[in-house]
Design an enzyme around this catalytic site. Structure first.
Site, PDB file in Angstrom:
ATOM      1  N   GLN A 207       0.845  -1.194  -0.095  1.00  0.00           N
ATOM      2  CA  GLN A 207      -0.090  -0.149   0.061  1.00  0.00           C
ATOM      3  C   GLN A 207       0.734   1.286   0.144  1.00  0.00           C
ATOM      4  O   GLN A 207       0.339   2.224  -0.226  1.00  0.00           O
ATOM      5  CB  GLN A 207      -1.100  -0.160   1.242  1.00  0.00           C
ATOM      6  CG  GLN A 207      -2.006  -1.052   1.392  1.00  0.00           C
ATOM      7  CD  GLN A 207      -2.565  -1.025   2.699  1.00  0.00           C
ATOM      8  OE1 GLN A 207      -2.369  -1.976   3.417  1.00  0.00           O
ATOM      9  NE2 GLN A 207      -3.498  -0.167   3.149  1.00  0.00           N
ATOM     10  N   PHE A 238      -6.163  -4.329   3.151  1.00  0.00           N
ATOM     11  CA  PHE A 238      -6.875  -4.059   4.685  1.00  0.00           C
ATOM     12  C   PHE A 238      -5.915  -3.577   5.550  1.00  0.00           C
ATOM     13  O   PHE A 238      -6.001  -3.676   6.697  1.00  0.00           O
ATOM     14  CB  PHE A 238      -7.687  -5.376   4.778  1.00  0.00           C
ATOM     15  CG  PHE A 238      -8.081  -5.946   3.818  1.00  0.00           C
ATOM     16  CD1 PHE A 238      -9.518  -5.227   3.334  1.00  0.00           C
ATOM     17  CD2 PHE A 238      -7.935  -7.006   3.186  1.00  0.00           C
ATOM     18  CE1 PHE A 238     -10.016  -5.791   2.351  1.00  0.00           C
ATOM     19  CE2 PHE A 238      -8.568  -7.745   2.142  1.00  0.00           C
ATOM     20  CZ  PHE A 238      -9.967  -7.026   1.706  1.00  0.00           C
ATOM     21  N   GLU A 242       0.278  -1.739   4.808  1.00  0.00           N
ATOM     22  CA  GLU A 242       0.746  -0.215   4.814  1.00  0.00           C
ATOM     23  C   GLU A 242       2.297  -0.336   5.180  1.00  0.00           C
ATOM     24  O   GLU A 242       3.233   0.530   4.595  1.00  0.00           O
ATOM     25  CB  GLU A 242      -0.361   0.252   5.785  1.00  0.00           C
ATOM     26  CG  GLU A 242       0.334   1.972   5.862  1.00  0.00           C
ATOM     27  CD  GLU A 242      -1.040   2.837   6.682  1.00  0.00           C
ATOM     28  OE1 GLU A 242      -2.067   2.233   6.856  1.00  0.00           O
ATOM     29  OE2 GLU A 242      -0.245   3.735   7.164  1.00  0.00           O
ATOM     30  N   ARG A 320      -6.008   7.138  16.978  1.00  0.00           N
ATOM     31  CA  ARG A 320      -7.235   6.870  16.268  1.00  0.00           C
ATOM     32  C   ARG A 320      -8.383   6.545  17.242  1.00  0.00           C
ATOM     33  O   ARG A 320      -9.707   6.772  17.438  1.00  0.00           O
ATOM     34  CB  ARG A 320      -7.417   6.161  14.963  1.00  0.00           C
ATOM     35  CG  ARG A 320      -8.426   6.485  14.125  1.00  0.00           C
ATOM     36  CD  ARG A 320      -8.448   5.814  12.848  1.00  0.00           C
ATOM     37  NE  ARG A 320      -7.655   6.914  11.909  1.00  0.00           N
ATOM     38  CZ  ARG A 320      -8.432   7.757  11.035  1.00  0.00           C
ATOM     39  NH1 ARG A 320      -9.783   7.943  11.270  1.00  0.00           N
ATOM     40  NH2 ARG A 320      -7.688   8.304  10.309  1.00  0.00           N
ATOM     41  N   THR A 452      -4.568  11.285  10.526  1.00  0.00           N
ATOM     42  CA  THR A 452      -4.221  11.902  11.781  1.00  0.00           C
ATOM     43  C   THR A 452      -2.998  12.523  11.814  1.00  0.00           C
ATOM     44  O   THR A 452      -2.901  13.621  12.522  1.00  0.00           O
ATOM     45  CB  THR A 452      -4.708  11.103  13.293  1.00  0.00           C
ATOM     46  OG1 THR A 452      -3.673  10.124  13.024  1.00  0.00           O
ATOM     47  CG2 THR A 452      -5.907  10.564  13.339  1.00  0.00           C
ATOM     48  N   GLU A 723     -13.040   2.372   4.878  1.00  0.00           N
ATOM     49  CA  GLU A 723     -13.047   1.803   6.136  1.00  0.00           C
ATOM     50  C   GLU A 723     -14.415   1.902   6.928  1.00  0.00           C
ATOM     51  O   GLU A 723     -14.648   1.135   7.510  1.00  0.00           O
ATOM     52  CB  GLU A 723     -11.878   2.569   7.238  1.00  0.00           C
ATOM     53  CG  GLU A 723     -10.576   2.340   6.592  1.00  0.00           C
ATOM     54  CD  GLU A 723      -9.501   3.354   7.205  1.00  0.00           C
ATOM     55  OE1 GLU A 723      -9.403   4.288   6.723  1.00  0.00           O
ATOM     56  OE2 GLU A 723      -9.110   2.719   7.976  1.00  0.00           O
TER      57      GLU A 723
HETATM   58  N1  MTE Z   1     -11.186  -3.175  -0.086  1.00  0.00           N
HETATM   59  C1  MTE Z   1     -10.688  -4.096  -0.716  1.00  0.00           C
HETATM   60  N2  MTE Z   1     -11.277  -4.842  -1.662  1.00  0.00           N
HETATM   61  N3  MTE Z   1      -9.414  -4.406  -0.663  1.00  0.00           N
HETATM   62  C2  MTE Z   1      -8.723  -3.982   0.467  1.00  0.00           C
HETATM   63  O1  MTE Z   1      -7.351  -4.266   0.961  1.00  0.00           O
HETATM   64  N4  MTE Z   1      -8.535  -1.987   2.259  1.00  0.00           N
HETATM   65  C3  MTE Z   1      -9.416  -1.061   3.042  1.00  0.00           C
HETATM   66  C4  MTE Z   1     -10.437  -0.522   2.045  1.00  0.00           C
HETATM   67  N5  MTE Z   1     -11.198  -1.493   1.218  1.00  0.00           N
HETATM   68  C5  MTE Z   1      -9.233  -2.691   1.085  1.00  0.00           C
HETATM   69  C6  MTE Z   1     -10.465  -2.346   0.698  1.00  0.00           C
HETATM   70  C7  MTE Z   1      -8.578  -0.092   3.507  1.00  0.00           C
HETATM   71  S1  MTE Z   1      -7.970  -0.332   5.021  1.00  0.00           S
HETATM   72  C8  MTE Z   1      -8.521   1.191   3.323  1.00  0.00           C
HETATM   73  S2  MTE Z   1      -7.555   2.183   4.052  1.00  0.00           S
HETATM   74  C9  MTE Z   1      -9.043   1.722   2.006  1.00  0.00           C
HETATM   75  O2  MTE Z   1      -9.661   0.637   1.193  1.00  0.00           O
HETATM   76  C10 MTE Z   1      -7.933   2.318   0.820  1.00  0.00           C
HETATM   77  O3  MTE Z   1      -8.368   2.453  -0.244  1.00  0.00           O
HETATM   78  P1  MTE Z   1      -8.999   3.933  -0.399  1.00  0.00           P
HETATM   79  O4  MTE Z   1      -8.242   5.030   0.373  1.00  0.00           O
HETATM   80  O5  MTE Z   1      -9.040   4.174  -1.852  1.00  0.00           O
HETATM   81  O6  MTE Z   1     -10.283   3.701  -0.053  1.00  0.00           O
HETATM   82  N1  HPA Z   2      -5.001   5.949   9.086  1.00  0.00           N
HETATM   83  C1  HPA Z   2      -4.334   4.903   8.365  1.00  0.00           C
HETATM   84  N2  HPA Z   2      -3.362   4.784   8.468  1.00  0.00           N
HETATM   85  C2  HPA Z   2      -2.382   5.631   8.680  1.00  0.00           C
HETATM   86  C3  HPA Z   2      -2.824   6.804   9.505  1.00  0.00           C
HETATM   87  C4  HPA Z   2      -4.201   6.947   9.799  1.00  0.00           C
HETATM   88  O1  HPA Z   2      -4.460   7.780  10.428  1.00  0.00           O
HETATM   89  N3  HPA Z   2      -1.720   7.326   9.910  1.00  0.00           N
HETATM   90  C5  HPA Z   2      -0.616   6.601   9.409  1.00  0.00           C
HETATM   91  N4  HPA Z   2      -0.879   5.870   8.798  1.00  0.00           N
HETATM   92 MO1  MOS Z   3      -6.268   1.218   5.896  1.00  0.00          MO
HETATM   93  S1  MOS Z   3      -6.120   0.355   7.664  1.00  0.00           S
HETATM   94  O1  MOS Z   3      -6.118   2.827   6.585  1.00  0.00           O
HETATM   95  O2  MOS Z   3      -4.984   0.718   5.100  1.00  0.00           O
END
Ligand code: MTE
Ligand code: HPA
Ligand code: MOS
Length: 768
Positions: A207, A238, A242, A320, A452, A723
């Site tokens: 990520q 998910f 990260e 958070r 954050t 999320e």
């Molecule tokens: N959806 C799918 N299909 N696969 C994933 O790994 N990760 C989730 C969410 N939805 C995820 C998902 C998480 S933890 C986050 S932070 C967001 O997608 C990140 O993508 P976005 O910022 O584009 O929503």
């Molecule tokens: N959310 C998700 N990932 C992060 C954050 C947050 O607030 N800060 C640093 N990594």
């Molecule tokens: Mo989502 S836990 O912020 O990668």
């Protein structure tokens, strides 16, 4: 333009377009990292892991490993040319252990062989002598012993001790909240390919390509310019990719530097679950004072979370939690204490919701306890404590809740889900049935959108228009299945007035877009959408300026749409205009940069505006529980969720459904269990149960809130959706609790996850 008007104009944004890779996903042609063509010199890497939770390393003998069939080389801490570190924020995490090991699964060495099987077999042949030390295996022991990865934090508003003292009613309780494995379908993987003159190219399932680039550079004693990281897509992440992807990439890269050959490290499922971090489990103690109407007067929370051996993202995760233990409720007098416990278990990390779910779970539990103590419907107590509009509207960290739609969402859902009628029917059912008991709960979600850490709220994009009018799109965001890439492509399509099919969606690549934040905090489409829009707008502005000059018309008479450009009363093909502009030496490539406005927040006082806005939703879940076995299943789920003006309702619907189901897994069936030696015993799907299709509620009604344009100036007034829906699943837990509560046991001590065992313990009163 609102969503309906946009659709009428047949523009891309707002349409329920399929995922850009859907046809590749379903036909097996989508290339994940392990599917990329393998370089001829490729070696496969496996990791030698600690089998002890805490021990001094007396001796490491890799003779048998090196002698094993197919083995080419091994690699230890002393072989790392740069810094032996893969800690993302705090430099407190080693790539390979040196003198001590601190958890079962910690990497001690790596081995490279001609095949994956050879490498994995050889890794088991190491002779390691340990001198065992006392491990700390749970958060409470860590608190007792003062073992923390980061200092404890406190946030106080009002006068909680006085409010607690003076409140007519008072309750205290301890809540246990389990962790969760991300269980992405594609496990961790990195392939490192050496480039000329010391360059390294890393294909990583990450990520955060930028962090992989920097940590690999740091470990291999290179500058960032010498390392490129590319990720076209992940098979799910998910939050689990990260930071954790960097460890895998560093091991592959260090091995590449040592052997001079391409190296691939792919973890199998068991190793992935043992070696990489998960959602933090928490122990929460609360002390709440309230009145006869159920309104909270004062509350004291103590959070203790299992962070594992290093800080990783535990700082912002636990922050958070502190920001979300209000969820939808105004807490006038509140004290929050947060302990970030150091335990001899794998270092925990990001997972969808990022500490928010645990904070929200805690306050929802408090509300449920208050309602059950007073004998009123929990929904009434929820409403009584909702943030107000124009009053009672400031969070414990000082941010005003300006976009409150809690009552609106709850009212709409209460009606559409027939909450009252079903509550009555359930009462009737439970009177007539001795063994099977039904329960129902409505729980709300309010989730803060932005990293954050303010500085992470920035994004950039790169757009090229080629001479034939086709478009190349890059931005700093990564695709993990969530549909980010199609959403951003829709934005660029509308900015240039071309169909989405004119756009090539490209892999995240640190050499195209530098210094990108992780795709996380649900902010991917908010930030990359804006950045890409700005990049495309620059090119459109240049084309407009050129067309006005070329056709001798006013710039206001030029418009882009449907693959054509109208110029006064006539029009030309977009590609034709591009050709002409190129011939006139107009630049057709641009970058865009975006930083989220309005946010500012002081971490030292936990005050300010950490979030640009909030996303809202609510869910009603009905369950049935077998009180003899503790087994439970969902019967019906109704959700109303707020995506603002959705960029793509098909993607958003998928996110809401998937998020809810993943949350339901967290709170009902996914149980992480470590034995007394600190060994995770649930490291495969045989023992770790994620939801399957048959667990879905037969009736699953999801509605995206209509006419819900974001008050803030986000991309097309949409809202982040990645999320927030996960926390809708808190309704599942409370529906189960509702089903098993009786006059004799009105506040069942039910732990999360509510596995059949936990449900039985709660029914029998043998719980904690
Ligand atoms: N959806 C799918 N299909 N696969 C994933 O790994 N990760 C989730 C969410 N939805 C995820 C998902 C998480 S933890 C986050 S932070 C967001 O997608 C990140 O993508 P976005 O910022 O584009 O929503
Ligand atoms: N959310 C998700 N990932 C992060 C954050 C947050 O607030 N800060 C640093 N990594
Ligand atoms: Mo989502 S836990 O912020 O990668």
């Amino acid at each position: 333009m609102d969503a309906t008007a946009r659709q009428a104009q047949k523009t891309a944004v707002g349409n329920a377009l399929p995922h850009d890779s859907a046809h590749l996903h379903v036909s097996g042609r989508a290339a994940y990292t392990d599917d990329l063509p393998e370089p001829r010199d490729l070696l496969h890497v496996a990791v030698g892991m600690s089998s002890k939770a805490h021990a001094r390393l007396r001796a490491i003998d890799l003779g048998a490993v090196l002698a094993a069939e197919g083995v080419v080389d091994v690699c230890r801490a002393s072989d790392i040319p740069g810094e032996n570190n893969c800690g993302p924020i705090v430099h407190d995490e080693k790539i390979f252990a040196t003198d001590t090991v601190e958890f079962v699964g910690q990497a001690i060495f790596a081995v490279a062989a001609r095949t994956v099987e050879q490498a994995r077999k050889a890794a088991r042949l190491a002779k390691i002598e340990y001198e065992e030390l006392e491990p700390i295996l749970d958060p409470l022991t860590a608190v007792e012993k003062g073992s923390f990865v980061l200092p404890s934090e406190t946030l106080t508003r009002g006068d909680p001790p006085a409010a607690l003292r003076e409140a007519p009613r008072r309750l205290q309780r301890r809540i246990n909240i389990g962790g969760q494995d991300q269980f992405y379908l594609e496990g961790h993987i990195s392939m490192c390919v050496p480039q000329e003159d010391n360059g390294l190219l890393i294909y990583s399932s990450t990520q955060h390509p930028d962090e992989v680039q920097h940590l690999v550079a740091n470990a291999t004693d290179r500058a960032a310019k010498d390392v490129v990281c590319i990720c076209r897509r992940m098979g799910g992440a998910f939050g689990g990719k990260e930071t954790q992807a960097a460890t895998i990439a560093c091991i592959a890269a260090v091995m590449t530097v040592k052997t001079g050959r391409s190296c691939k490290l792919r973890l199998d499922r068991d190793v992935d679950m043992i070696m990489t971090g998960k959602r933090h489990d928490f122990v929460v103690d609360y002390d709440v004072g309230f009145d006869e109407t159920g309104r909270i007067r004062g509350i004291d929370f103590t959070f203790a979370s299992r962070c594992g051996i290093s800080a990783d993202l535990s700082g912002p995760v636990n922050d958070r939690t502190m920001f979300h233990c209000d969820n939808a409720y105004f807490l006038e007098n509140v004290n929050i204490e947060s302990h970030r416990c150091k335990t001899n278990t794998v270092s925990n990390t990001a997972f969808r919701g990022f500490g928010g779910p645990q904070g929200m779970f805690a306050i929802e539990h408090v509300i449920d306890d208050i309602a059950r103590t007073l004998g009123v419907d929990p929904l009434e107590v929820r409403r009584r404590n909702f943030y107000g509009i124009g009053e009672r509207d400031v969070t414990q960290y000082g941010q005003a809740v300006e976009d409150n739609i809690l009552d609106l969402v709850a009212d709409e859902l209460e009606a559409s889900a027939e909450y009252r009628e079903r509550r009555a029917a359930i009462r009737e059912f439970n009177r007539e049935n001795k063994v099977l008991k039904r329960g129902i709960a409505l729980t709300p979600v309010k989730f803060g959108i932005s990293f954050t850490a303010t500085h992470l709220n920035q994004a950039a994009a790169l757009v090229h228009v080629y001479k034939d009018g086709s478009v190349h799109l890059n931005h700093g965001g990564t695709e993990m299945g969530q549909g980010l890439y199609i959403k951003v492509a829709q934005v660029v399509a509308d900015e240039l007035g071309v169909p989405v099919s004119a756009i090539r969606i490209n892999a995240a690549d640190t050499s195209k877009v530098p210094n990108a934040s992780a795709t996380a905090a649900s902010s991917g489409s908010d930030m990359n959408g804006k950045a890409a829009q700005l990049a495309a707008r620059k090119i459109r502005n240049r084309l407009t300026e050129f067309a006005a000059r070329h056709f001798s018309v006013n710039e206001t008479e030029i418009d882009f749409g449907g693959g054509r450009v109208s110029v006064g009363s006539g029009s030309v093909d977009f590609a034709e205009l591009v050709q002409l502009a190129w011939f006139d030496r107009v630049s057709l490539s641009a970058t865009g940069f975006y930083k989220t406005p309005k946010i500012n927040y002081d971490r030292s006082t936990f005050s300010g505006r950490p979030f640009f806005y909030y996303a809202y939703g609510a869910a009603v879940t009905e369950v049935v529980v077998d009180t003899l076995t503790g087994e439970n299943r969902m019967l019906r789920v109704d959700i109303v969720h707020d995506c603002g003006d959705s960029l793509n309702p098909a993607m958003d619907l998928g996110q809401v459904e998937g998020g809810f189901v993943q949350g339901a897994g967290w709170l009902t069936s996914e149980e992480l269990w470590w034995n007394d030696a600190g060994e995770l015993q649930t490291h495969a799907p045989s023992t770790y149960k994620i939801p399957v299709c048959s667990d879905l509620a037969p009736e699953f009604n999801v509605t995206l809130l209509e006419n819900a344009a974001n008050r803030e100036d986000t991309i097309y007034r949409s809202k982040a959706v990645g999320e927030p829906p996960l926390m809708l699943a808190i309704s599942v837990f409370h529906a189960i609790r509702d089903a098993i509560a009786t006059d004799a046991n009105p506040l069942p001590a039910l732990d999360a996850p509510a596995t059949p065992e936990a449900v039985l313990r709660a029914i029998e009163g043998t719980g904690p």
